[in-house]
Design a protein around this motif. Structure first.
Motif, PDB file in Angstrom:
ATOM      1  N   ALA B 389      -0.889   0.626   4.201  1.00 19.94           N
ATOM      2  CA  ALA B 389      -1.241   1.299   2.951  1.00 19.94           C
ATOM      3  C   ALA B 389      -0.871   2.781   3.016  1.00 19.94           C
ATOM      4  CB  ALA B 389      -2.731   1.139   2.656  1.00 19.94           C
ATOM      5  N   LYS B 390      -1.073   3.374   4.190  1.00 20.01           N
ATOM      6  CA  LYS B 390      -0.715   4.790   4.331  1.00 20.01           C
ATOM      7  C   LYS B 390       0.787   4.996   4.179  1.00 20.01           C
ATOM      8  CE  LYS B 390      -4.739   6.343   6.791  1.00 20.01           C
ATOM      9  NZ  LYS B 390      -5.360   7.005   7.905  1.00 20.01           N
ATOM     10  N   GLN B 391       1.528   4.014   4.718  1.00 13.48           N
ATOM     11  CA  GLN B 391       2.991   4.064   4.603  1.00 13.48           C
ATOM     12  C   GLN B 391       3.406   3.953   3.124  1.00 13.48           C
ATOM     13  OE1 GLN B 391       4.514   1.259   7.486  1.00 13.48           O
ATOM     14  NE2 GLN B 391       6.538   1.329   6.546  1.00 13.48           N
ATOM     15  N   VAL B 392       2.772   3.002   2.419  1.00 12.15           N
ATOM     16  CA  VAL B 392       3.081   2.816   0.994  1.00 12.15           C
ATOM     17  C   VAL B 392       2.685   4.071   0.209  1.00 12.15           C
ATOM     18  CG1 VAL B 392       2.538   1.471  -1.084  1.00 12.15           C
ATOM     19  CG2 VAL B 392       2.854   0.319   1.113  1.00 12.15           C
ATOM     20  N   PHE B 393       1.533   4.639   0.573  1.00  8.69           N
ATOM     21  CA  PHE B 393       1.068   5.851  -0.106  1.00  8.69           C
ATOM     22  C   PHE B 393       2.108   6.963   0.008  1.00  8.69           C
ATOM     23  CE2 PHE B 393      -0.947   9.976  -0.285  1.00  8.69           C
ATOM     24  CZ  PHE B 393      -1.837   9.878  -1.337  1.00  8.69           C
TER      25      PHE B 393
END
Lengths: 95, 477
Positions: B389-393
């Motif tokens: 999710a952090k990567q997508v963020f």
């Protein structure tokens, strides 16, 4: 109610008026005379009278919040004694 | 002896109008000197002031928000004094009939609530600015600020500590920004505060002599200035001295207050009604029309966030602190009310960090509220691990694209397919017999290592909870 010489001096200082010290008793007497004249109102019963904030018994017309003024700095500053970098210059004031 | 501190505050809030209170000159901050000072602002002969209707509307808005009385006919008065940044020789203000009277506001200090009464809030014009440096012995005057509308908010002397004074200042600051009547920018001087401070023996009714501290343009300074001033006054009295009524200036560099004007020069302002201005009438209908436009107020919003979304007091306070953040949050969870807590965490964590890093206001966030909502939904439904999710963020932040779009395009979907993970687990266990033995012997720490290996093998996409579960299951067999 009488106005004293000291009060005349104080009022003159607050209003930045230069007055001749010899004239002070005369001003005190004249101003006291004005207050005495107005004091005659004290004899009238004004209990039920709303104080007027303005001699015209009307309400202010308001203006819409729009910028209608353009920059006229050069014109306004043409009558200023001294200006520099767009600022009005005055004798040094520091608090 | 025990001493009690008594504090009353005067807050000056610049109203967020486009034009000045009595003229059509612009109020925009930062223009070249004197390019926004028109004939009315300069007090040239023959000009007349005309009241800006928005200034009245904003003052009424504030009055209603603090549950105050709105004066049906308020009166402008002249406050007379001489200073070079006041061209007319008087400031147009309100004296006997201020537009707002007798309001109140609730503050929080150390978990307790306290109501502070507000004596009055009146309209007035701001003065210009004096620049004292660099003019070979002269002072430079910029009158762009002259005539900017101010709402002066005067509290009762009901605060008893520096912390209460700062809490009150914060509460008023939050309120004027919620109401959209002041931008609250303290660096630019849009929100300024003077504090009246005195001390008295605990239990005494009569007030001590007060000093007025000027130049308090931050929440931190107000606390420090009052703390300094209280100690100064107590020491003075205990050493046999007397507090004199005076204006003092707070110097943040030296962390002290010092006298500004001597008592001898105490001002006698000789107020009288301004003959250039008629009283301003505010009808009951008009007041109701303004009331209808009031937003939900900060305290009500905070309570609702706690009750409706089951947020902690801290989370709710953080989100309700400014209207933009509160609106962002509500839009993010509009169609996903079940994920309020997770959304609050992402907002106060990743989003705030990114906004800070790039120095952006939340309104300018490249990730829109509904996009953040979708990202959080993909965590809640198990599509993304926290790490993915952090990567997508990060990709959303730099590209503005939707989370679903990025997940599909970059194949970032978390693998929750039990069969695929089982295969990876079997391989890893076969390759690490030593660790498997240690784990069987009860060395739980090794589990983390094995989970890490499986994650690595699946390119970080495996659902870590599932990996954990499957390793344990494999060993149990």
């Amino acid at each position: 109610m009488a106005i004293s010489n000291d009060e005349v001096t104080a009022m003159a200082r607050l209003a930045r008026l230069a007055i001749d010290p010899d004239d002070i008793p005369g001003y005190a007497e004249q101003l006291s005379g004005i207050l005495a004249f107005v004091a005659r109102m004290d004899e009238v019963d004004t209990q039920s009278v709303e104080p007027l904030a303005h001699p015209l018994d009307l309400s202010a017309r308001l203006r819409p919040d729009q910028v209608t003024e353009s920059d006229q700095r050069d014109l306004f500053q043409s009558i200023a004694p001294e200006v520099e970098r767009g600022l009005y210059l005055v004798p040094k004031v520091i608090e | 002896m025990q001493w009690e501190t008594v504090i009353g505050l005067e807050i000056h809030a610049q109203l967020a109008t486009r034009s000045k209170i009595f003229s059509g000159a612009s109020t925009a901050y930062g223009a070249e000197p004197n390019t926004q000072a028109c004939a009315v602002d300069l007090g040239l002969p023959g000009v007349l002031p005309v009241v800006n209707e928005q200034a009245i509307a904003m003052a009424v808005r504030f009055g209603l928000a603090i549950d105050a009385r709105i004066t049906p006919r308020s009166v402008f008065a002249r406050k007379n004094y001489f200073y070079p940044d006041l061209p007319k020789g008087y400031q147009i203000s309100q004296y006997e009939a201020p537009i707002v009277a007798q309001g109140r506001i609730t503050i929080d200090v150390d978990g307790a609530q306290k109501t502070i009464n507000i004596t009055r809030a009146h309209l007035e014009e701001d003065a210009g600015k004096s620049l004292h440096e660099d003019f070979h012995g002269a002072s430079g005057i910029d009158l762009n600020r002259a005539g900017t509308p101010l709402l002066e908010i005067v509290s009762e002397p009901e605060m008893r500590s520096a912390a209460e004074a700062a809490a009150y200042m914060r509460e008023i600051h939050r309120l004027v920004r919620y109401l959209g009547i002041c931008d609250g920018n303290m660096q630019e001087g849009s929100f300024r505060c003077d504090a009246n401070v005195s001390v008295r023996p605990l239990g005494q009714q009569a007030f001590g002599t007060r000093a007025e501290i000027k130049n308090l343009n931050s929440f931190r300074f107000i606390e420090r200035a009052i703390e300094f001033e209280v100690v100064r006054q107590i020491e003075l009295i205990e050493n046999g001295g007397k507090v004199v009524q005076e204006t003092r200036l707070y110097d943040p560099d030296k962390d002290e207050t010092r006298p500004l004007r001597s008592k001898e020069d105490a001002h006698d302002y000789r107020y009288f009604p301004d003959p250039d201005l008629l009283p301003v009438a505010v009808s009951a209908d008009y007041i109701e029309s303004i009331r209808a436009t009031l937003p939900e107020l900060p305290r009500a919003k905070l309570t609702r966030f706690v009750n409706e979304f089951e947020l902690s007091q801290e989370d709710a306070t953080l989100l309700a602190n400014d209207l933009e953040t509160a609106n962002y949050f509500e839009q993010a969870i509009a169609s996903r009310p079940g994920q309020a807590k997770q959304t609050a965490n992402w907002l106060s964590g990743e989003l705030f960090a990114a906004l800070n890093r790039d120095n952006l206001a939340i309104a300018a966030s490249p990730i829109k509220p509904t996009q953040l909502g979708q990202l959080v939904e993909r965590i809640v439904d198990g599509t993304l691990s926290g790490k993915l999710a952090k990567q997508v963020f990060a990709t959303m932040w730099s590209s503005g694209r939707d989370a679903d779009d990025i997940i599909a395009a970059e194949g970032l979907r978390q693998v929750s397919d039990t069969h695929l993970i089982e295969v990876a687990v079997r391989d890893i266990l076969a390759q690490n017999p030593e660790q498997v033995e240690q784990l069987r012997a009860g060395k739980d720490k090794v589990l983390g290592f094995l989970v890490g290996q499986v994650m690595k093998k699946t390119g970080g996409k495996a659902n870590p909870a599932l990996v954990n579960q499957l390793i344990k299951a494999a060993l149990a067999n």
